[in-house]
Design a protein around this motif. Sequence first.
Motif, PDB file in Angstrom:
ATOM      1  N   TYR A  25       0.854  -1.185   0.000  1.00  0.00           N
ATOM      2  CA  TYR A  25       0.000   0.000   0.000  1.00  0.00           C
ATOM      3  C   TYR A  25       0.880   1.221   0.000  1.00  0.00           C
ATOM      4  CZ  TYR A  25      -4.059  -2.839   0.723  1.00  0.00           C
ATOM      5  OH  TYR A  25      -5.054  -3.746   0.548  1.00  0.00           O
ATOM      6  N   ASP A  26       0.945   1.870  -1.133  1.00  0.00           N
ATOM      7  CA  ASP A  26       1.691   3.119  -1.193  1.00  0.00           C
ATOM      8  C   ASP A  26       0.878   4.139  -1.978  1.00  0.00           C
ATOM      9  OD1 ASP A  26       4.022   1.814  -3.699  1.00  0.00           O
ATOM     10  OD2 ASP A  26       1.859   2.181  -3.724  1.00  0.00           O
ATOM     11  N   SER A  27       1.514   5.244  -2.333  1.00  0.00           N
ATOM     12  CA  SER A  27       0.745   6.311  -2.985  1.00  0.00           C
ATOM     13  C   SER A  27       0.168   5.833  -4.312  1.00  0.00           C
ATOM     14  CB  SER A  27       1.623   7.547  -3.192  1.00  0.00           C
ATOM     15  OG  SER A  27       2.850   7.176  -3.792  1.00  0.00           O
ATOM     16  N   LEU A  28       0.887   4.972  -4.982  1.00  0.00           N
ATOM     17  CA  LEU A  28       0.371   4.466  -6.257  1.00  0.00           C
ATOM     18  C   LEU A  28      -0.887   3.639  -6.032  1.00  0.00           C
ATOM     19  CD1 LEU A  28       0.639   4.038  -9.298  1.00  0.00           C
ATOM     20  CD2 LEU A  28       2.060   2.061  -8.835  1.00  0.00           C
ATOM     21  N   THR A  29      -0.863   2.815  -4.962  1.00  0.00           N
ATOM     22  CA  THR A  29      -2.044   2.002  -4.654  1.00  0.00           C
ATOM     23  C   THR A  29      -3.253   2.889  -4.409  1.00  0.00           C
ATOM     24  OG1 THR A  29      -0.505   0.574  -3.492  1.00  0.00           O
ATOM     25  CG2 THR A  29      -2.829   0.051  -3.292  1.00  0.00           C
ATOM     26  N   ILE A  30      -3.048   3.887  -3.552  1.00  0.00           N
ATOM     27  CA  ILE A  30      -4.170   4.763  -3.210  1.00  0.00           C
ATOM     28  C   ILE A  30      -4.708   5.439  -4.467  1.00  0.00           C
ATOM     29  CG2 ILE A  30      -4.904   6.695  -1.779  1.00  0.00           C
ATOM     30  CD1 ILE A  30      -3.987   4.263  -0.217  1.00  0.00           C
ATOM     31  N   PHE A  31      -3.792   5.966  -5.288  1.00  0.00           N
ATOM     32  CA  PHE A  31      -4.216   6.620  -6.514  1.00  0.00           C
ATOM     33  C   PHE A  31      -4.992   5.661  -7.402  1.00  0.00           C
ATOM     34  CE2 PHE A  31      -4.208   8.815 -10.421  1.00  0.00           C
ATOM     35  CZ  PHE A  31      -3.698   7.977 -11.403  1.00  0.00           C
ATOM     36  N   SER A  32      -4.452   4.476  -7.626  1.00  0.00           N
ATOM     37  CA  SER A  32      -5.121   3.552  -8.543  1.00  0.00           C
ATOM     38  C   SER A  32      -6.439   3.059  -7.964  1.00  0.00           C
ATOM     39  CB  SER A  32      -4.201   2.394  -8.908  1.00  0.00           C
ATOM     40  OG  SER A  32      -3.683   1.793  -7.762  1.00  0.00           O
ATOM     41  N   TYR A  33      -6.505   2.945  -6.638  1.00  0.00           N
ATOM     42  CA  TYR A  33      -7.777   2.559  -6.019  1.00  0.00           C
ATOM     43  C   TYR A  33      -8.839   3.621  -6.284  1.00  0.00           C
ATOM     44  CZ  TYR A  33      -6.335  -1.511  -3.252  1.00  0.00           C
ATOM     45  OH  TYR A  33      -5.931  -2.748  -2.835  1.00  0.00           O
ATOM     46  N   PHE A  34      -8.454   4.876  -6.063  1.00  0.00           N
ATOM     47  CA  PHE A  34      -9.411   5.949  -6.321  1.00  0.00           C
ATOM     48  C   PHE A  34      -9.874   5.911  -7.769  1.00  0.00           C
ATOM     49  CE2 PHE A  34     -10.504   8.896  -3.091  1.00  0.00           C
ATOM     50  CZ  PHE A  34      -9.555   8.757  -2.095  1.00  0.00           C
ATOM     51  N   PHE A  35      -8.928   5.794  -8.649  1.00  0.00           N
ATOM     52  CA  PHE A  35      -9.209   5.774 -10.075  1.00  0.00           C
ATOM     53  C   PHE A  35     -10.201   4.666 -10.391  1.00  0.00           C
ATOM     54  CE2 PHE A  35      -9.017   6.480 -14.314  1.00  0.00           C
ATOM     55  CZ  PHE A  35      -7.898   6.143 -15.058  1.00  0.00           C
ATOM     56  N   LEU A  36      -9.892   3.458  -9.892  1.00  0.00           N
ATOM     57  CA  LEU A  36     -10.731   2.319 -10.221  1.00  0.00           C
ATOM     58  C   LEU A  36     -12.115   2.445  -9.597  1.00  0.00           C
ATOM     59  CD1 LEU A  36      -9.900  -0.803 -11.374  1.00  0.00           C
ATOM     60  CD2 LEU A  36     -11.170  -1.169  -9.308  1.00  0.00           C
ATOM     61  N   LEU A  37     -12.154   2.881  -8.337  1.00  0.00           N
ATOM     62  CA  LEU A  37     -13.448   2.934  -7.660  1.00  0.00           C
ATOM     63  C   LEU A  37     -14.353   3.981  -8.294  1.00  0.00           C
ATOM     64  CD1 LEU A  37     -12.186   2.423  -4.033  1.00  0.00           C
ATOM     65  CD2 LEU A  37     -13.583   0.852  -5.367  1.00  0.00           C
TER      66      LEU A  37
END
Lengths: 489, 512
Positions: A70-82
């Motif tokens: 879980y890093d900044s990329l994860t958070i970003f991609s999660y937001f994007f996907l959700l």
Amino acid sequence: MTGFTTAVHHLSPELALLATALCILVLDITIAQKSKRIVPYVALIGVLVTLILTYTLWGTEQIVLRVLTYDSLTIFSYFFLLITLIGLITISIHYIRDASDNAPFYYALLLFNGLAALLLMASTNILMMMLCLEFLSLTSYVLTGFLHQDTRSTEAALKYLIYGSIISALMLYGISWLYGLTGETDYLKIAASLANPGLWFAGESFKPRLLLPVVIFISTGFAFKIAAAPFHQWAPDAYEGAPTPITALLATIPKIAGFTVLFRVSALLLPSTTAVGELWHFPLLAILSASAMLLGSFGGLLQTDVKRMMAYSGITQAGYALMGLAIGTLPGVEAQFIYLIAYVIAELSIFAIILNLNEPGGSVEITSYKGLSHRSPLLAVMTLIALLSLTGLPGTAGFIGKFTLFSACIESGYLWLAVVGVINTVISFAYYWKLIRAMWLEAAESLPPIQVIVTTMPVLITSTVAIVVLGFFPGAMLRVVQFALRHFG
Amino acid sequence: MDLPYLSALIFFPLLTGLLMIVLPRKWVNVIRVLGILSALLTFVLSSYIWWIVGTSGSFEMQLVENRQWISQFNVMYTLGVDGISAPMITITTFLTVLVLFYTAFTIQDRVKEFFVLFMLLETGMLGVFLALDLVLFYVFWEIGLVPMFLIIGVWGGKRREYAAIKFFLYTLSGSVFSLLAILAVYLNTGTFNIMEAVAAKPFVDNDLWGNLAFWAFFVAFAIKIPIFPFHTWLPDAHTEAPTGGSVILAGVLLKLGAYGMMRIALPLFPSQFYFYSFEVPIITILALFSIVYGAMVCMAQWDLKRLVAYSSVAHMGYVALGIASAAAGVNVIGNDPQSYNAASASLTGAAMQEFSHGIITGAMFFLVGMLYERVHTRDLKSFGGLAKQMPVYYGFMLLTAFASLGLPGLIGFWSELFVFKGTIRFMPIMAAIGVLGMIFTAGYTLWKVIQSLFFGTFDHERWENLSDLKWWEKVTLWPLVVVMVVFGLYPAPLLHTFNGAVMTLLNNIIAP
């Protein structure tokens, strides 16, 4: 490796999504048929909760259960996907209500698909990655064949399934080779091991090209997911046969997840600092990118079915985004994600519009767009804006994407890739033009005006406004992507 | 002056367009009046800006606005106006007023869309002339493409679909390559600002990258100008476009290419431009082809509108020749005042030709359109003897035709004079060939246009009821004719405006 509570805390988004999906399945069994209209809204609430939980993880840097990061990329991609998932659920509401009796199952599958994507994007372990990739593929196959009464839907799902299974086997073979050589399954550990060939290579001189087959096999799985040529053959049939909201799903979620995991693999497993990574980036990714762009552009020219055409367009767009990854520098990768954002917004817009044009079970030909500028000027203008964004005309988010891509290309000296990209911009417009021509230049006095479906309006308006606003004021989008990639220097 | 005149100028049409979008489609007359008033206000503003530039006493960029835009890419929102761009924006707004006025009377279906698109087009055109940042320039350039393509495609003639897509794809191909060239310039100089990039003198060592970037820019602008052999989109686009579309296409959009050549290609790549204009004179030869071949093709035309379209190719060839001969002198103008005078003369002539061609060809397309409205044919064979039937029309057409062939006393003469004045010094043989073009121009103008239309036998059955010009058609034409005559007799203010800015441009090129 951390405690149980930390793991649960970090897995809370996924758990929320899982809980919502299971809740929907329970609702499917328990409540009356006519109350099932609330199911999509339950799904929406679930995704919103997931989004909030993801937000609470902001700023975290954690490896969970040894396989997820879980890093900044994860958070970003999660937001994007959700956010994309919210859009997909919203546009499905009207369509699925009319097309199927199994609506709750559909939404549950949609959420499972999203869950698979989330886990895939966070994984930094080849086994986890493989599992999640399969999970994602399986849910996609079922969703593609969701309208089981419709033979085209079933046929599309079967083609997708067979093709995907073969590719998965190839990819697994490549991955197993990696494990066999290095004995590790974590990306970073494999990379460290690959950088040190003496550990596993018994000969005198190790040539990186010995690992070329491995690298090629591994790439097949990713190329398949993002529909990059030459592993794109499933896309036109799957896009055409699948129910339209699922075509929208196929056009967005596998690409978001696929590119994110492809980036993690490229940056962590096969970085261009190693000799193998060099091979991975160039020639492999570069050639994939160029062939996707070219095959997608030329393939789209002959299509008359709009969903097939969008499949080929998606192949071309995947090629563009791969260009950013192939370059291997940070600006290149930022460009990839920016381009992806612009692409997903445009695709959601276009598919939302297509949903307004066709009836369940019907195919959408270019002739369905005839006279749209008379029948619904709003839809016609929105289609125009979305198509211009896909072409990359200034004033749209797509232009910002192309600009960053070409900028990164030229900076790194990959002129030939940029030239291929530029040529394909012109060629792909040649088939977007067919839609524009049908909408504006062809008369259709006899056709009735179109009432825009209310539940598609939020997606339509948001995406069109986003395309234009981000085209002129891309600062926020650029900062977000830079933040997401800040650790990958 | 701290008020953002330039931004106001550019975005006022856009705001009007947005206002029109929300108005109901049935309020056709409201939309028309709104459009014409807005265009009139824009014209007044642009004239005021020209006046500011003219009286400022300096020949540098005026009214410069510089704001952060996309800071991550170092792209700034920079606008500025000087002696070359001020007349260009004025002619843009001038022609827009006339087109919207004329269109208010001629186009009856989908009026709202036409006016909205035209407002968007005006914003794009004005932005191109005023942008000082390469990316901003590119953005405005492309913004102008879509409205024009829709105008041709929706309101055009029989082959409008073909013409529209040809126009769009052709121009798009050129401009996307120029995007790569823009990025190359940025890589070389570290800035997107045109003035700063010129001062940083990129690509002086004339290497491969420099040549590629130069050709990318050149082709993009050459397609727009158009220069042979990149001109093939023009006859179809001009012929199939509605009258208002043809006027603005010929009057302004072609000038975007010439302006880009002058503002960007020449100052950023002087050595490459010099090489390909003088040592291996590809550019000069292509310009000459445009002039001579364009004029010869005109002579073979029997479709009046297509003839005028090809005459645009021929006239813009003079612009290209002027720029090419200035480039040919780039190496020597630093030391030799006579060469400097010649170079500035040819560049001034090119700029002047942009202005005069806009006026003249704008008038020609209006006249062709007015005839077509009446008879719905453009076939020159079917006319004859119209002079008696439509004397006022004959008068306007005669004057415009003479201006087109460069008769002294009318505006077209001065630009050609200055272009040749410069070319003779650097490339006398090329100048001689170019002058041939003037002979052919006279040929097709007098024979095809004047004689076929107005002299000869009058076909009574067909054309008995042809009416002469209506009041609104006269109102459309008079301003153009007045400009032709006034600046034809007294071009000094115009030439002075151009000349000052041209000299600054040349000084920036020779500066160490």
